[in-house]
Design an enzyme around this catalytic site. Structure first.
Site, PDB file in Angstrom:
ATOM      1  N   TRP A 110       0.784  -0.739  -0.443  1.00  0.00           N
ATOM      2  CA  TRP A 110       0.212  -0.077  -0.104  1.00  0.00           C
ATOM      3  C   TRP A 110       1.001   1.336  -0.051  1.00  0.00           C
ATOM      4  O   TRP A 110       0.351   1.788  -0.288  1.00  0.00           O
ATOM      5  CB  TRP A 110      -1.596  -0.065   1.445  1.00  0.00           C
ATOM      6  CG  TRP A 110      -1.681  -1.211   1.448  1.00  0.00           C
ATOM      7  CD1 TRP A 110      -2.197  -2.779   2.160  1.00  0.00           C
ATOM      8  CD2 TRP A 110      -2.875  -1.298  -0.139  1.00  0.00           C
ATOM      9  NE1 TRP A 110      -3.046  -3.629   1.562  1.00  0.00           N
ATOM     10  CE2 TRP A 110      -3.102  -2.847   0.011  1.00  0.00           C
ATOM     11  CE3 TRP A 110      -3.093  -0.697  -1.351  1.00  0.00           C
ATOM     12  CZ2 TRP A 110      -4.201  -3.676  -0.919  1.00  0.00           C
ATOM     13  CZ3 TRP A 110      -3.995  -1.567  -1.990  1.00  0.00           C
ATOM     14  CH2 TRP A 110      -4.872  -2.451  -2.159  1.00  0.00           C
ATOM     15  N   ASP A 180      -2.064   6.492   5.750  1.00  0.00           N
ATOM     16  CA  ASP A 180      -3.420   5.391   5.168  1.00  0.00           C
ATOM     17  C   ASP A 180      -3.742   4.534   6.347  1.00  0.00           C
ATOM     18  O   ASP A 180      -3.040   4.229   6.968  1.00  0.00           O
ATOM     19  CB  ASP A 180      -2.944   4.972   3.626  1.00  0.00           C
ATOM     20  CG  ASP A 180      -3.461   3.705   3.028  1.00  0.00           C
ATOM     21  OD1 ASP A 180      -4.717   4.130   3.813  1.00  0.00           O
ATOM     22  OD2 ASP A 180      -3.136   2.668   2.046  1.00  0.00           O
ATOM     23  N   LYS A 204     -13.105  -1.164   5.712  1.00  0.00           N
ATOM     24  CA  LYS A 204     -12.730  -2.467   6.384  1.00  0.00           C
ATOM     25  C   LYS A 204     -13.570  -2.089   7.924  1.00  0.00           C
ATOM     26  O   LYS A 204     -14.254  -2.533   8.711  1.00  0.00           O
ATOM     27  CB  LYS A 204     -11.867  -2.576   6.670  1.00  0.00           C
ATOM     28  CG  LYS A 204     -10.997  -2.197   5.712  1.00  0.00           C
ATOM     29  CD  LYS A 204      -9.301  -2.525   5.303  1.00  0.00           C
ATOM     30  CE  LYS A 204      -9.189  -1.854   3.716  1.00  0.00           C
ATOM     31  NZ  LYS A 204      -9.495  -3.291   3.372  1.00  0.00           N
TER      32      LYS A 204
HETATM   33  N1  PMP Z   1      -4.531   1.367   1.755  1.00  0.00           N
HETATM   34  C1  PMP Z   1      -5.015   0.127   2.225  1.00  0.00           C
HETATM   35  C2  PMP Z   1      -3.708   0.494   3.580  1.00  0.00           C
HETATM   36  C3  PMP Z   1      -5.260  -1.233   2.032  1.00  0.00           C
HETATM   37  O1  PMP Z   1      -5.987  -2.109   2.993  1.00  0.00           O
HETATM   38  C4  PMP Z   1      -5.692  -1.222   1.203  1.00  0.00           C
HETATM   39  C5  PMP Z   1      -7.211  -2.371   0.546  1.00  0.00           C
HETATM   40  N2  PMP Z   1      -7.333  -3.449   0.831  1.00  0.00           N
HETATM   41  C6  PMP Z   1      -6.077   0.443   0.107  1.00  0.00           C
HETATM   42  C7  PMP Z   1      -4.635   1.670   0.539  1.00  0.00           C
HETATM   43  C8  PMP Z   1      -6.839   0.409  -1.329  1.00  0.00           C
HETATM   44  O2  PMP Z   1      -8.178   0.813  -0.545  1.00  0.00           O
HETATM   45  P1  PMP Z   1      -9.521   0.964  -2.049  1.00  0.00           P
HETATM   46  O3  PMP Z   1      -9.207  -0.705  -2.642  1.00  0.00           O
HETATM   47  O4  PMP Z   1     -10.383   1.312  -1.539  1.00  0.00           O
HETATM   48  O5  PMP Z   1      -8.835   1.919  -3.203  1.00  0.00           O
END
Ligand code: PMP
Length: 370
Positions: A110, A180, A204
Site C-alpha cells: 500500500w 493511509d 473496513k
Molecule cells: N490502503 C490500504 C491499507 C488498504 O488495505 C487498501 C485496500 N485493502 C487500500 C489502501 C486500497 O483501498 P481501495 O480499494 O479503497 O482503493
C-alpha cells in the site's frame, strides 16, 4: 457458537479484509429504515443529496467521525469517492511542493502504490523500508531518515497484507505527516493533531465501500495549485462540504450509523479495549498451540489483520484450513494472494464470539492435523 440474532439471520463469522463485517445492529437499523427513512416517504438511496433530510444525515456522519476521532476544528472531514487508491494520486497532486522531495516509509504494497503515484510528481525519498525483510516488521525509529526539506511524509498506519501496525508514529516536526489509515482507522485512539492528512477507504472499519474518508488540516487545503482539475482539489470538496457533486449518499448514511453504534459501545476507548482482547486471544492461540506461527515481529503485530501460517508453510494444509473453517461458518481466512498463508481480519465489528469460534476451530484443526 453463534449469538441468538446471528442464528436467526443465518449470518456467518466473516474475517474478510474488506469489504468486511459490519455491526449487525447497524445492518438491522438500515434494514428497518430502508423503505421509508424517518417518515420521509423514501429510502436514503432515493433522496436528493441537496435535500434537508440528506444534509442532516451527512452532518450526523461528519459529527460522528469528528467525535470518535477527536478531531479539532482545525481539521476538515471530507467524504470522497475513488477509494484509498484515489488518495494515492490526490495527496501528491495537492500536497507536493515544487522542487521538494516527498518522504515515504515503505512498509508494503500500500505504500508502494502511493510511491508509484507520488513519483510521477516529485522525487520520492524512501525514508525507510523493510522490504528486504518482506515487510514482516516496521522500521525502527533509528532507521527512519527523514528529509528536512520534504513536502510531506507518507506512511501506512496498518499494513492489511503484511499484518503490521504502527503503535507510535515518527515525529515529523513542521513537515505534514500523511497516513493511509484504511485498515485501522477508529480502531484505536490516535492524536489527529500529529497529522496533516489522514485518509481511509470506509470498507473496513467505518462503512461500506464507495466512501473515502479524508481528514485534512485546514491550512493544507490551500497548498494545491488552482490549475488542478477542480474535482481533484481538496479545496473544492472542503468548500462544498463534500457536496461538489453527487456523493455516495447511502454509504455516508451507513458511516453515520456505524459512528452512532461506536458511541453506543462506549466510544473509541471501549472499542479499542475489545480490539485488544480479540487480538490477544488470537495471537495467544497462534503462539501457544505449536502448530501455527506469526511471521510478524511481535511489537509490530496488527490488531486488525492477524496474519499467520501453519508451521512449515504447508500450503495444502492451509488450503484445508480455509475450506474446513468456511464449512464451519468462518469465512475469509485465506491470506492475501501476494503473501499466501492465513489471515483473520478482526475489525471493530468482528464480535468477540467470532474470534472465540475461530480459536476453537484452530485448536481442533491442530489436534486433528498436528
Ligand atoms: N490502503 C490500504 C491499507 C488498504 O488495505 C487498501 C485496500 N485493502 C487500500 C489502501 C486500497 O483501498 P481501495 O480499494 O479503497 O482503493
Amino acid at each position: 457458537m453463534k449469538t441468538g440474532s446471528e442464528e436467526k439471520t443465518g449470518r456467518i463469522f466473516n474475517f474478510s479484509a474488506g469489504p468486511a463485517v459490519l455491526p449487525l445492529e447497524v445492518l438491522e437499523q438500515a434494514r428497518d429504515e430502508m423503505i421509508n427513512h424517518h417518515a420521509s416517504g423514501m429510502s436514503v438511496m432515493e433522496m436528493s443529496h441537496r435535500s434537508p433530510e440528506f444534509e442532516a444525515i451527512a452532518a450526523r456522519a461528519e459529527a460522528g467521525v469528528r467525535k470518535q476521532l477527536n478531531a479539532s476544528a482545525d481539521y476538515e472531514i471530507l467524504f470522497l469517492q475513488g477509494g484509498a487508491s484515489h488518495q494515492f494520486a490526490m495527496v501528491p497532486m495537492n500536497l507536493a511542493l515544487a522542487n521538494k522531495p516527498i518522504d515515504l516509509i515503505n512498509t508494503g504494497v500500500w505504500t508502494q502504490k502511493a510511491w508509484d503515484e507520488a513519483a510521477k510528481l516529485a522525487v520520492v525519498n524512501i525514508a525507510a523500508t523493510t522490504e528486504p525483510e518482506k515487510f514482516r516488521r516496521l522500521p525502527r525509529p533509528d532507521e527512519i531518515k527523514l528529509n528536512p526539506n520534504a513536502s510531506y511524509v507518507h506512511l501506512c498506519s496498518n499494513n492489511t497484507i503484511a499484518g503490521t501496525e504502527w503503535s507510535d508514529f515518527p515525529e515529523t516536526g513542521s513537515i505534514p505527516l500523511v497516513a493511509d489509515m484504511s485498515s485501522n482507522i477508529l480502531s484505536r485512539p490516535v492524536d489527529v493533531s500529529r497529522f496533516g492528512l489522514i485518509f481511509a477507504g470506509a470498507q473496513k472499519n467505518i462503512g461500506p465501500s464507495g466512501v473515502t474518508l479524508v481528514v485534512i488540516r485546514k491550512d493544507l487545503i490551500e497548498r494545491a495549485s488552482k490549475n488542478l482539475p477542480v474535482i481533484l482539489q481538496y479545496r473544492t470538496h472542503a468548500k462544498e462540504k463534500s457536496l461538489y457533486n453527487t456523493p455516495p449518499t447511502y454509504g455516508i448514511y451507513m458511516v453515520a450509523l456505524v459512528m452512532e453504534w461506536m458511541e453506543r459501545q462506549g466510544g473509541l476507548a471501549a472499542v479499542e479495549k475489545k480490539n485488544i482482547e480479540k487480538a490477544r486471544l488470537l495471537y495467544d492461540a497462534i503462539d501457544s498451540l505449536g502448530f501455527y506461527y506469526s511471521p510478524v515481529e511481535k511489537k509490530d503485530r496488527s490488531r486488525m489483520n492477524v496474519v499467520f501460517r501453519i508451521q512449515g508453510d504447508k500450503e495444502d494444509l492451509e488450503k484445508k484450513f480455509v475450506n474446513e473453517a468456511a464449512a464451519e461458518g468462518l469465512s475469509g481466512l485465506k491470506g492475501h494472494r501476494l503473501v499466501g498463508g492465513l489471515r483473520a481480519s478482526i475489525y471493530n465489528a468482528q464480535p468477540l464470539e467470532g474470534v472465540k469460534a475461530l480459536v476453537d476451530f484452530m485448536k481442533e484443526f491442530s489436534r486433528k492435523n498436528g
